[in-house]
Motif scaffolding. Structure first.
Motif, short mmCIF file in Angstrom:
data_model
loop_
_atom_site.label_atom_id
_atom_site.label_comp_id
_atom_site.label_asym_id
_atom_site.label_seq_id
_atom_site.Cartn_x
_atom_site.Cartn_y
_atom_site.Cartn_z
N ASP A 373 0.81 -1.23 0.00
CA ASP A 373 0.00 0.00 0.00
C ASP A 373 0.83 1.27 0.00
O ASP A 373 0.28 2.37 0.04
N GLU A 374 2.14 1.13 -0.03
CA GLU A 374 3.02 2.30 0.04
C GLU A 374 3.27 2.84 -1.37
O GLU A 374 4.19 2.41 -2.05
N GLN A 375 2.45 3.78 -1.80
CA GLN A 375 2.61 4.35 -3.14
C GLN A 375 3.86 5.23 -3.23
O GLN A 375 4.47 5.33 -4.28
N LYS A 376 4.22 5.85 -2.11
CA LYS A 376 5.49 6.58 -2.03
C LYS A 376 6.41 5.80 -1.10
O LYS A 376 5.99 5.37 -0.03
N ILE A 377 7.65 5.61 -1.50
CA ILE A 377 8.63 4.94 -0.64
C ILE A 377 9.10 5.97 0.38
O ILE A 377 10.01 6.75 0.12
N ARG A 378 8.44 5.98 1.53
CA ARG A 378 8.62 7.05 2.51
C ARG A 378 9.93 6.93 3.28
O ARG A 378 10.29 5.87 3.77
N PHE A 379 10.63 8.06 3.40
CA PHE A 379 11.76 8.16 4.31
C PHE A 379 11.19 8.28 5.72
O PHE A 379 10.36 9.13 6.00
N ILE A 380 11.64 7.41 6.62
CA ILE A 380 11.10 7.36 7.98
C ILE A 380 12.06 7.96 9.00
O ILE A 380 11.67 8.78 9.84
N ALA A 381 13.32 7.54 8.94
CA ALA A 381 14.29 8.00 9.94
C ALA A 381 15.70 7.85 9.37
O ALA A 381 15.93 7.07 8.45
N LYS A 382 16.62 8.60 9.94
CA LYS A 382 17.99 8.59 9.40
C LYS A 382 18.72 7.29 9.68
O LYS A 382 19.66 6.92 8.97
N ASP A 383 18.33 6.58 10.77
CA ASP A 383 18.95 5.30 11.11
C ASP A 383 18.05 4.55 12.09
O ASP A 383 16.97 5.04 12.47
N LEU A 384 18.49 3.38 12.51
CA LEU A 384 17.67 2.53 13.37
C LEU A 384 17.41 3.17 14.73
O LEU A 384 16.28 3.11 15.24
N SER A 385 18.43 3.77 15.34
CA SER A 385 18.23 4.36 16.66
C SER A 385 17.24 5.51 16.60
O SER A 385 16.40 5.67 17.51
N ASP A 386 17.27 6.28 15.52
CA ASP A 386 16.30 7.38 15.34
C ASP A 386 14.89 6.82 15.20
O ASP A 386 13.93 7.36 15.77
N PHE A 387 14.75 5.74 14.44
CA PHE A 387 13.44 5.11 14.29
C PHE A 387 12.91 4.63 15.64
O PHE A 387 11.75 4.87 15.98
N LEU A 388 13.74 3.95 16.42
CA LEU A 388 13.29 3.43 17.71
C LEU A 388 12.93 4.56 18.67
O LEU A 388 11.97 4.45 19.44
N ALA A 389 13.67 5.65 18.60
CA ALA A 389 13.38 6.80 19.47
C ALA A 389 12.00 7.37 19.14
O ALA A 389 11.21 7.70 20.03
N GLN A 390 11.68 7.47 17.84
CA GLN A 390 10.37 7.98 17.43
C GLN A 390 9.26 6.99 17.78
O GLN A 390 8.19 7.39 18.23
N LEU A 391 9.54 5.70 17.59
CA LEU A 391 8.53 4.68 17.87
C LEU A 391 8.17 4.64 19.35
O LEU A 391 7.01 4.39 19.71
N SER A 392 9.13 4.91 20.20
CA SER A 392 8.86 4.87 21.64
C SER A 392 7.91 5.98 22.06
O SER A 392 7.31 5.92 23.14
N LYS A 393 7.71 6.97 21.18
CA LYS A 393 6.83 8.11 21.50
C LYS A 393 5.44 7.96 20.90
O LYS A 393 4.56 8.77 21.16
N GLY A 394 5.22 6.94 20.04
CA GLY A 394 3.90 6.75 19.45
C GLY A 394 3.97 6.05 18.11
O GLY A 394 5.06 5.84 17.55
N ASP A 395 2.79 5.72 17.54
CA ASP A 395 2.72 4.92 16.30
C ASP A 395 2.58 5.74 15.03
O ASP A 395 2.43 5.18 13.95
N ALA A 396 2.61 7.06 15.13
CA ALA A 396 2.40 7.89 13.93
C ALA A 396 3.40 7.55 12.84
O ALA A 396 3.07 7.59 11.64
N ILE A 397 4.58 7.15 13.22
CA ILE A 397 5.64 6.83 12.26
C ILE A 397 5.31 5.60 11.41
O ILE A 397 5.88 5.39 10.35
N LEU A 398 4.37 4.79 11.88
CA LEU A 398 4.05 3.54 11.19
C LEU A 398 2.93 3.67 10.17
O LEU A 398 2.66 2.72 9.45
N ASP A 399 2.26 4.81 10.10
CA ASP A 399 1.15 4.97 9.19
C ASP A 399 1.57 4.68 7.76
O ASP A 399 2.61 5.15 7.30
N THR A 400 0.74 3.90 7.03
CA THR A 400 1.08 3.59 5.64
C THR A 400 0.81 4.81 4.76
O THR A 400 0.11 5.73 5.13
#
Length: 402
Positions: A373-400
């Motif tokens: 369902d990802e029509q745009k290949i979305r940039f999420i975070a600069k690296d894994l630690s940045d992704f985990l830091a954002q994820l710990s604050k909520g699920d908005a980062i996971l929206d398709t």
């Protein structure tokens, strides 16, 4: 007497189809797929008849298990089920797997269906199908809208206004793995198929992708070559572990106990040609899956990579790039490629992945979203630690991105 369920009847019908097909094999004269094929004309091709008496009668797709009540009694003919059974029947008759087949409606009332079957051994069989009752019914169902449109065009005087058009065209059904399409034949329209003119050249041009797999593979690799960077992003194990633990505590989760993944890492490296990402090894040192979340185990990461690699291998570059957009210049606008390593599922065939083929403005090891369902290949975070830091604050980062 107990009456079999519709599901059991369908399974029984399929088994009878396959049994019948296995006992109707025959020797078929075929055309080799090579440059000489381009010179072959229709009158030099030998058509041979294959029986389709074992094709099951039209049946509806089974929606009884659908989660939405409105769909449970929905009536819709199972065209894709027919496709799979039909390809199996013809494959058994020809003693080889049919990769793709073109079936043309009869030229005249008393004519058979013409067909061209592309086999896995790079041979092409020219076939005739008689108007066996069940097969004819399926063809009528599949081409119903085409016939309705043709009837309407005649009633509205289209062919009187445009005499260059053919008021009695044929139609073509093209079937293959993942393919089900219909085309107009010899209609006189600008978008038209003409398989009876320079037939060999037509067959050569419309051969399945698998016939030119080596060429297609080289084309895709040339495109990706300038973007591939498997070095990844440097990650401090303490930082990655800290952000992961913050996520676990915030959600009150209990990860599965970490396990030894050396065998999986080795298999991954054999299949991909590059090392299992070191940043994901850090992450997997803290879990072997996290219940109720999308975190994948090492085995699941390998399995999902293999699944997407199969799609990448089967599709042409134009198809991979056809419907997906990049996120600025940070990501590539492709449906998938072997240098995206999914490690988190957002459900429905969508994933968060480590990107080892970033766009010109991206960096190796960045985190992206891709999937069905990802029509745009979305940039999420600069690296894994940045992704985990954002994820710990909520699920908005996971929206398709759908």
């Amino acid at each position: 007497m107990k009456v079999p369920s519709s599901r059991n009847l369908k399974i029984l019908c399929f088994l009878l189809v396959l049994y019948s097909a296995c006992n109707t094999t025959m020797n078929i004269t075929t055309l080799p797929y090579n440059n000489d094929l381009k010179k072959v004309q229709l009158d030099a091709i030998s058509f041979q008849t294959v029986s389709l008496k074992s094709i099951p009668a039209p049946y509806y797709k089974d929606y009884s298990g659908h989660t939405e009540p409105a769909y449970k009694n929905y009536k819709n003919y199972d065209r894709f089920g027919f496709r799979d059974v039909f390809l199996e029947v013809v494959s058994k008759a020809l003693k080889d797997t049919v990769l793709k087949i073109m079936v043309l409606t009869p030229k005249h009332f008393d004519s058979p269906y013409d067909a061209f079957a592309f086999l896995s051994n790079k041979q092409i069989a020219a076939l005739h199908f008689n108007k066996d009752e069940n097969f004819r019914k399926w063809m009528d169902i599949i081409f119903e809208k085409n016939y309705e449109r043709l009837k309407k065009d005649k009633e509205e005087g289209l062919f009187q206004r445009q005499p260059e058009l053919n008021p009695n065209p044929q139609f073509m059904l093209v079937l293959g793995q993942g393919e089900f399409s219909q085309k107009w034949v010899n209609s006189g329209m600008m978008v038209d198929e003409r398989p009876y003119e320079n037939t060999g050249a037509y067959l050569y041009k419309n051969a399945p992708q698998q016939y030119n797999k080596a060429k297609i593979t080289r084309e895709k690799q040339r495109y990706l070559k300038k973007y591939i960077d498997t070095s990844g992003a440097y990650q401090d194990p303490v930082v990655v572990t800290g952000h992961f633990n913050d996520f676990i505590k915030a959600r009150k989760l209990v990860p599965n106990t970490p396990t030894n993944n050396k065998t999986t890492y080795k298999k991954f490296e054999q299949d991909t040609g590059f090392q299992f990402p070191k940043e994901l090894k850090i992450l997997l040192s803290g879990h072997n899956g996290v219940p109720t979340t999308g975190f994948l185990t090492a085995d699941e990461i390998l399995t999902e990579w293999q699944n997407w690699k199969t799609i990448y291998d089967d599709w042409m570059l134009a198809d991979l790039k056809g419907n997906n957009l990049p996120d600025g210049q940070k990501t590539l606008g492709m449906y998938t490629n072997p240098y995206w390593i999914p490690f988190f599922s957002t459900s429905g065939g969508n994933f968060i992945a480590l990107d080892y083929a970033p766009g010109s403005q991206g960096t190796s090891g960045q985190i992206i979203a891709f999937g069905a369902d990802e029509q745009k290949i979305r940039f999420i975070a600069k690296d894994l630690s940045d992704f985990l830091a954002q994820l710990s604050k909520g699920d908005a980062i996971l929206d398709t991105g759908f």
